[in-house]
Structures are given as C-alpha cells and as structure tokens.
Design a protein around this motif. Structure first.
Motif, short mmCIF file in Angstrom:
data_model
loop_
_atom_site.label_atom_id
_atom_site.label_comp_id
_atom_site.label_asym_id
_atom_site.label_seq_id
_atom_site.Cartn_x
_atom_site.Cartn_y
_atom_site.Cartn_z
N HIS A 1 -42.91 9.90 68.88
CA HIS A 1 -42.03 8.81 68.46
C HIS A 1 -41.23 8.28 69.65
O HIS A 1 -40.79 9.05 70.51
N SER A 2 -41.04 6.97 69.73
CA SER A 2 -40.35 6.37 70.87
C SER A 2 -38.89 6.77 70.95
O SER A 2 -38.27 6.68 72.01
N GLY A 3 -38.31 7.23 69.84
CA GLY A 3 -36.92 7.65 69.85
C GLY A 3 -36.67 8.99 70.49
O GLY A 3 -35.53 9.32 70.86
N PHE A 4 -37.71 9.80 70.65
CA PHE A 4 -37.59 11.13 71.26
C PHE A 4 -37.24 10.97 72.74
O PHE A 4 -37.95 10.32 73.49
N ARG A 5 -36.11 11.58 73.17
CA ARG A 5 -35.67 11.37 74.54
C ARG A 5 -35.62 12.64 75.40
O ARG A 5 -35.64 12.56 76.62
N ALA A 6 -35.51 13.81 74.76
CA ALA A 6 -35.42 15.05 75.55
C ALA A 6 -35.61 16.26 74.65
O ALA A 6 -35.50 16.16 73.42
N VAL A 7 -35.90 17.39 75.27
CA VAL A 7 -35.88 18.69 74.59
C VAL A 7 -34.65 19.44 75.09
O VAL A 7 -34.42 19.52 76.30
N ALA B 1 -39.20 2.98 65.55
CA ALA B 1 -40.61 2.64 65.40
C ALA B 1 -40.85 1.17 65.76
O ALA B 1 -41.96 0.77 66.10
N LYS B 2 -39.79 0.37 65.71
CA LYS B 2 -39.89 -1.05 66.05
C LYS B 2 -39.88 -1.28 67.56
O LYS B 2 -40.12 -2.39 68.02
N LYS B 3 -39.55 -0.23 68.33
CA LYS B 3 -39.48 -0.35 69.78
C LYS B 3 -40.62 0.43 70.43
O LYS B 3 -40.98 1.51 69.97
N ASP B 4 -41.17 -0.12 71.50
CA ASP B 4 -42.13 0.67 72.26
C ASP B 4 -41.35 1.57 73.22
O ASP B 4 -40.12 1.53 73.27
N ASN B 5 -42.05 2.39 73.99
CA ASN B 5 -41.37 3.36 74.85
C ASN B 5 -40.48 2.69 75.90
O ASN B 5 -39.39 3.18 76.22
N ASP B 6 -40.95 1.56 76.46
CA ASP B 6 -40.14 0.87 77.47
C ASP B 6 -38.87 0.29 76.86
O ASP B 6 -37.79 0.34 77.47
N GLN B 7 -38.98 -0.29 75.66
CA GLN B 7 -37.80 -0.84 75.00
C GLN B 7 -36.81 0.26 74.63
O GLN B 7 -35.59 0.09 74.76
N ALA B 8 -37.33 1.41 74.19
CA ALA B 8 -36.45 2.53 73.87
C ALA B 8 -35.76 3.04 75.12
O ALA B 8 -34.58 3.40 75.09
N ASN B 9 -36.47 3.06 76.24
CA ASN B 9 -35.88 3.51 77.50
C ASN B 9 -34.78 2.55 77.96
O ASN B 9 -33.73 2.98 78.46
N ASP B 10 -35.00 1.25 77.79
CA ASP B 10 -33.97 0.27 78.14
C ASP B 10 -32.72 0.49 77.30
O ASP B 10 -31.60 0.35 77.79
#
Length: 263
Positions: free
Chosen positions: A117-123, A156-165
């Motif tokens: 999922h694009s919202g996942f940012r770290a463990v 889910a509406k954001k891709d990985n680059d958008q989530a990173n931004d």
C-alpha cells in the motif's frame, strides 16, 4: 496484581495475536510526549522473537514516533483486552526505524495488502527489554465490529511518488521540530532546502549549514548535481524574502543624517 517478564511467552504471543488495537507511547528528550493508537493490528503487527516485535507505520498528518525513535528510541507499546479476561500488557523497549525503501527483509512478516500500500512508510522494530502484564479491571467491554478503511482508501488514490511528496510536506518534522520520516536523512528524494509555509507544513532539508554543505561538495559540478529544481526555487524564494526584509528594515542614509542633525 501486575507481573513482569523478561520476554514474551507463548501465552503472551497467542494473546497479542488476538488483539485489534494497541497504543504507542514515545517522547523526545524535551518537548511533547506522544501517544498513538494503531489499528489493522492483525495484518501490520508481527512478533519477530520473544524479545522483538515490529509493526508497519502508515502515513498520517504527523510522524512523532519516527522522530522520537531517531533521537532516543524509548518506546512503550500498550495492548488492552476489550473482551474476555481483563488484561493490560505493556511492552517496554527500544525502537528502530526502517524506512520503506530498506524494509524488504521485514515484509514477509506482514500481510501484502499493507506492505504494497502506498501509505506504508516505515517498519518500527522494537527490541523488548520488559514485558508487564496487569489487570484491566476498569476497562470497558467492547464488541469488535470492523476496521475503518478510510486510511487505506485515502492513500489508495495516491501512487508511491504522490504519497512520498505528502510525507515530505507533512512528515519532515515532529511538532517539536525534530527530523522525521519525510526528512532528508531518511528520504533521499526530499529537497535539500527547507521552508515553512504555515503551521505544520514543511519541506524537508538536511541538517547542515550552507558552509558545511558547500565544503562537503567536491567541486562546483557535484554541488550543482545535488540540487533539485525545487531546491533552486526555494533558494530564489529565500533570497527574495531576504532582500525584501533588508529593504523594509534598513535605514536610508538621508534619514540617518537627519537623525544625527536632530541629535
């Protein structure tokens, strides 16, 4: 009565796997103490060993746990039984942040629905040095209905680059201005130049002064290669602000002479 253990037993592990929510408490050396509730537990929480647990950290409006983990690593996880026997279990330990880009070896411990999922940012990995069980005699009984899907649907509406931004914009600093998951030290896609537009909105930067940064560059070409387009834009914006401030606050020579004559 409360009991303390050096590690998780098989009975503890079985009980933890049944829970649906837990709370994370962290604090920096100074500043605010943070407490965060966590859902999606059965797909995002894993027991790595009797003395080590981990959970997936998802993108939100804040990033306090990561910031505090980077500074001192103090952490407590608190699980509460909302059905069955009245149990509270606290896991005291030291946390380590593993950014998404470096977390591949940990991913098999969690459900793919969440790791992809694009919202996942770290463990967040916790080395547990104290397990404490106590009675939750005053905790009310609740029936579990379902998980809320709002966070999953939102990202889910954001891709990985958008989530990173989004993380660069909202998660570069804690509320006490400590670097966090969107910051350059954990995110090499973050810009090198910082600017705060309004409360809570930041661009990431690296913790080096301009002289240190220039000195660390081998030559002009490597210096230029480190800049991104928005870095250049931010430097230009900062220069204009500095010039405007100087113009607004500097004393004109003729006004200074008038002041001297009056004296």
């Amino acid at each position: 009565m409360g009991k303390t253990f050096e590690c998780l037993s098989e009975q503890h592990i079985a009980w933890l796997k049944e829970q649906r929510v837990f709370f994370v408490a962290t604090a920096a050396d100074k500043g605010h103490v943070n407490v965060s509730p966590k859902g999606y537990v059965q797909g995002t929480f894993a027991i790595l060993s009797p003395k080590s647990v981990a959970y997936l950290d998802f993108t939100g409006s804040g990033a306090e746990t990561v910031a505090h983990s980077l500074q001192n690593g103090r952490i407590t996880l608190c699980f509460v039984a909302f059905k069955g026997d009245p149990v509270i279990m606290r896991l005291y330990g030291t946390s380590k942040v593993v950014p998404r880009a470096a977390a591949e070896s940990f991913l098999p411990n969690f459900e793919a629905e969440f790791t992809q999922h694009s919202g996942f940012r770290a463990v967040i990995v916790v080395d547990v040095h104290r397990v404490q069980g106590s009675c939750g005699f005053s905790i009310p009984i609740f029936d579990y209905v379902s998980e809320r899907d709002i966070l999953k649907e939102n990202f889910a509406k954001k891709d990985n680059d958008q989530a990173n931004d989004y993380r660069i914009l909202k998660n570069s600093f804690s509320i006490d201005l400590l670097p966090s998951i969107g910051h350059r030290i954990l995110n090499n896609k973050a810009p090198l130049v910082a600017a705060r537009f309004k409360e809570g909105f930041w661009f990431g930067y690296k913790d080096m002064s301009w002289p240190e940064w220039i000195w660390s560059s081998w030559n002009f070409w490597s210096f230029r290669a480190n800049l991104q387009s928005r870095d250049i834009a931010m430097m230009a914006f900062g220069g204009l602000l500095a010039f405007a401030w100087f113009q607004a606050t500097s004393t004109r020579p003729d006004a200074l002479l008038e002041t001297m004559h009056e004296g």
